[in-house]
Design a protein around this motif. Structure first.
Motif, mmCIF file in Angstrom:
data_model
loop_
_atom_site.group_PDB
_atom_site.id
_atom_site.type_symbol
_atom_site.label_atom_id
_atom_site.label_comp_id
_atom_site.label_asym_id
_atom_site.label_seq_id
_atom_site.Cartn_x
_atom_site.Cartn_y
_atom_site.Cartn_z
ATOM 1 N N THR A 109 -53.179 28.601 76.191
ATOM 2 C CA THR A 109 -53.242 29.906 75.525
ATOM 3 C C THR A 109 -54.078 30.914 76.309
ATOM 4 N N GLU A 110 -54.883 30.443 77.249
ATOM 5 C CA GLU A 110 -55.772 31.318 78.015
ATOM 6 C C GLU A 110 -55.182 31.753 79.345
ATOM 7 N N LEU A 111 -54.012 31.243 79.677
ATOM 8 C CA LEU A 111 -53.395 31.578 80.963
ATOM 9 C C LEU A 111 -52.949 33.028 80.990
ATOM 10 N N ARG A 112 -53.170 33.654 82.096
ATOM 11 C CA ARG A 112 -52.730 35.036 82.278
ATOM 12 C C ARG A 112 -51.844 35.142 83.524
ATOM 13 N N GLY A 113 -52.443 35.262 84.691
ATOM 14 C CA GLY A 113 -51.629 35.391 85.904
ATOM 15 C C GLY A 113 -51.776 34.215 86.842
ATOM 16 N N GLU A 114 -52.275 33.066 86.321
ATOM 17 C CA GLU A 114 -52.528 31.936 87.213
ATOM 18 C C GLU A 114 -51.249 31.262 87.704
ATOM 19 N N ILE A 115 -50.162 31.389 86.952
ATOM 20 C CA ILE A 115 -48.917 30.715 87.324
ATOM 21 C C ILE A 115 -47.994 31.692 88.033
ATOM 22 N N GLN A 116 -47.753 31.407 89.298
ATOM 23 C CA GLN A 116 -46.796 32.173 90.090
ATOM 24 C C GLN A 116 -45.723 31.203 90.560
ATOM 25 N N GLU A 117 -44.490 31.419 90.126
ATOM 26 C CA GLU A 117 -43.444 30.433 90.370
ATOM 27 C C GLU A 117 -43.165 30.181 91.834
ATOM 28 N N THR A 118 -43.474 31.142 92.698
ATOM 29 C CA THR A 118 -43.193 30.963 94.116
ATOM 30 C C THR A 118 -44.195 30.031 94.778
ATOM 31 N N ASP A 119 -45.301 29.767 94.122
ATOM 32 C CA ASP A 119 -46.366 28.986 94.743
ATOM 33 C C ASP A 119 -46.267 27.490 94.470
ATOM 34 N N PHE A 120 -45.567 27.081 93.428
ATOM 35 C CA PHE A 120 -45.627 25.691 93.001
ATOM 36 C C PHE A 120 -44.244 25.059 92.899
ATOM 37 N N GLY A 121 -44.188 23.765 93.272
ATOM 38 C CA GLY A 121 -42.949 23.005 93.142
ATOM 39 C C GLY A 121 -42.760 22.467 91.744
ATOM 40 N N ALA A 122 -43.863 22.277 91.021
ATOM 41 C CA ALA A 122 -43.808 21.796 89.641
ATOM 42 C C ALA A 122 -45.128 22.130 88.958
ATOM 43 N N ILE A 123 -45.096 22.207 87.633
ATOM 44 C CA ILE A 123 -46.289 22.549 86.853
ATOM 45 C C ILE A 123 -46.463 21.515 85.746
ATOM 46 N N ILE A 124 -47.682 21.019 85.597
ATOM 47 C CA ILE A 124 -48.020 20.088 84.514
ATOM 48 C C ILE A 124 -48.855 20.855 83.495
ATOM 49 N N VAL A 125 -48.415 20.872 82.243
ATOM 50 C CA VAL A 125 -49.134 21.587 81.190
ATOM 51 C C VAL A 125 -49.618 20.582 80.152
ATOM 52 N N ASP A 126 -50.937 20.482 80.014
ATOM 53 C CA ASP A 126 -51.553 19.615 79.004
ATOM 54 C C ASP A 126 -51.818 20.470 77.764
ATOM 55 N N MET A 127 -51.134 20.154 76.658
ATOM 56 C CA MET A 127 -51.205 21.017 75.492
ATOM 57 C C MET A 127 -51.074 20.214 74.200
ATOM 58 N N ASP A 128 -51.253 20.876 73.091
ATOM 59 C CA ASP A 128 -51.059 20.269 71.779
ATOM 60 C C ASP A 128 -49.773 20.827 71.197
ATOM 61 N N ALA A 129 -48.693 20.028 71.235
ATOM 62 C CA ALA A 129 -47.382 20.510 70.801
ATOM 63 C C ALA A 129 -47.309 20.736 69.297
ATOM 64 N N ALA A 130 -48.345 20.338 68.564
ATOM 65 C CA ALA A 130 -48.359 20.553 67.120
ATOM 66 C C ALA A 130 -48.961 21.901 66.739
ATOM 67 N N ARG A 131 -49.558 22.596 67.722
ATOM 68 C CA ARG A 131 -50.197 23.880 67.435
ATOM 69 C C ARG A 131 -49.271 25.028 67.836
ATOM 70 N N LEU A 132 -49.021 25.905 66.900
ATOM 71 C CA LEU A 132 -48.074 26.995 67.108
ATOM 72 C C LEU A 132 -48.459 27.878 68.282
ATOM 73 N N GLU A 133 -49.748 28.200 68.406
ATOM 74 C CA GLU A 133 -50.159 29.093 69.497
ATOM 75 C C GLU A 133 -49.936 28.454 70.870
ATOM 76 N N HIS A 134 -50.055 27.127 70.947
ATOM 77 C CA HIS A 134 -49.786 26.441 72.211
ATOM 78 C C HIS A 134 -48.298 26.499 72.538
ATOM 79 N N VAL A 135 -47.476 26.287 71.532
ATOM 80 C CA VAL A 135 -46.029 26.323 71.733
ATOM 81 C C VAL A 135 -45.581 27.721 72.149
#
Length: 404
Positions: A43-69
């Protein structure tokens, strides 16, 4: 770094310090994967993810929380499918599964997970969707020659060995086709989720999303497809229902282990013909070995020479001087179909079943485990050299071929 091998950058988003450290350690030995970390909530991510920089992304989250989803939804919209996302979550329920499938994440894992499972998942994501089309699932089918010979125990332990194998380790699913008396889920203390009546009259309704909801998932990452048993109901489902189920499971898992019932059904021949390996489980009694001979003949008469039955003799004891069946007798009766015996270790198996845990969780070096491994994974031994072969070594070759 070997010439011609392209380095791939991976991003991990997590606030779990132990998970971050374990993941750093897991990828540290790789020459082709560079791991970057962002110690923030999704939920705190802003501009850290740039698709051109990474081959894959791992996201550790709580799938039961609406704000995370909702945050994950924004990330997936931004990436537009250009970068695979692997989700790690502590929540596993039908609603969470449906959401993750709808978002088309590359994979999702439920904590606690092993680093080996995470590495495999990331490697599959990096290889892209074409992998599912070009790699066939390996299907291992276990059939009992008599009641109570330990077929379910051997099928489950085989699944764990394949799942954690150095050479064949990949996504693995156990399918319990004993709809009346199956025990795969109970042996692992899992809730059977497969409601076969929901697709009985419309097999085409079973898709990836519904399959995910109906899978029971072990803490190790092993999946089990099992239906609640009804001992008083002797039902025979149509062949197309079983075929649809196995086709779908085979499309999404690298290894499929099938636990068959003793009774033959109209779909039995189809399952046998679709198997890469067929194991008949017997025990060292004259009636059982004689019936095993008849069962081998029945397999050939039903499925033809395309299927070779391999016989595993469970609770195997090499009697040299006692009266009774000896190893030479077993080999004479079964001939080339005899592929090995499993030591009689009743105390270990009974404890594992009562506790609802796999055998290796009690004793990873037990004779039962080692005997089975020699049969299922003959290319692997317990030697240090076999253990030292890393997933990264295998993957490096895959990437090199891909680059070439």
């Amino acid at each position: 770094m070997a010439s011609g091998t392209k380095s791939r950058k991976i991003l991990l988003v997590s606030t779990d310090r132990a998970f971050l450290q374990d993941t750093r350690t897991a990828f540290a030995a790789s020459e082709i994967i560079q791991l970057s970390t962002v110690e923030k909530s999704v939920t705190e991510l802003r501009g850290e993810i740039q698709e051109t920089d990474f081959g894959a992304i791992i996201v550790d989250m709580d799938a039961a929380r609406l704000e995370h989803v909702e945050s994950l939804q924004r990330i997936m919209r931004r990436l537009e499918g250009r970068v695979p996302v692997v989700v790690v979550t502590q929540e596993f329920n039908a609603a969470a599964v449906r959401i993750l499938v709808q978002l088309k994440v590359a994979d999702f894992l439920v904590k606690p997970i092993t680093t080996a499972d995470l590495v495999r998942s990331v490697i599959r994501a990096l290889q892209g969707p074409g992998r599912e089309e070009n790699t066939e699932s390996q299907i291992y089918t276990f059939m009992p020659a008599a009641g109570g010979v330990g077929t379910t125990t051997l099928a489950l332990q085989t699944a764990f060995q394949l799942h954690h194998s150095v050479t064949r380790g990949a996504s693995t699913c156990v399918v319990d086709l004993n709809f009346q008396q199956g025990a795969c889920a109970e042996y692992l203390d899992l809730e059977p989720r497969f409601d076969i009546t929901e697709i009985e009259n419309q097999p085409e309704r079973l898709d990836r999303q519904l399959l995910d909801v109906m899978l029971s998932k072990h803490a190790s990452g092993l999946c089990v497809l099992a239906a609640p048993t009804h001992p008083s109901e002797m039902r025979s489902f149509k062949t197309d229902v079983v075929v649809r189920m196995l086709d779908l499971v085979s499309a999404y898992f690298d290894n499929v282990v099938i636990d068959m019932p003793r009774t033959w059904f109209p779909w039995t021949e189809t399952v046998l013909l679709g198997s890469n390996k067929l194991y008949i489980v017997a025990e060292m009694t004259v009636p059982c070995l004689r019936h095993t001979q008849r069962l081998i003949q029945a397999v050939y008469e039903t499925a033809g020479k395309e299927v070779k039955p391999n016989v595993i003799v469970n609770r195997f004891e090499q009697k040299m001087f006692d009266n009774g069946i000896k190893q030479a007798d077993v080999q004479e009766i079964l001939g080339e179909h005899f592929v090995g015996g499993i030591a009689n270790n009743y105390r270990l198996v009974r404890e594992a079943v009562d506790r609802g845990v796999p055998l290796h969780e009690i004793d990873p070096n037990a004779n039962v485990i080692n005997d089975l491994k020699k049969i299922i994974l003959p290319e692997e031994t317990l030697a240090t050299t076999a253990k030292s072969r890393s997933l990264f070594g295998i993957s490096k070759g895959l990437f090199r071929r891909k680059a070439g």
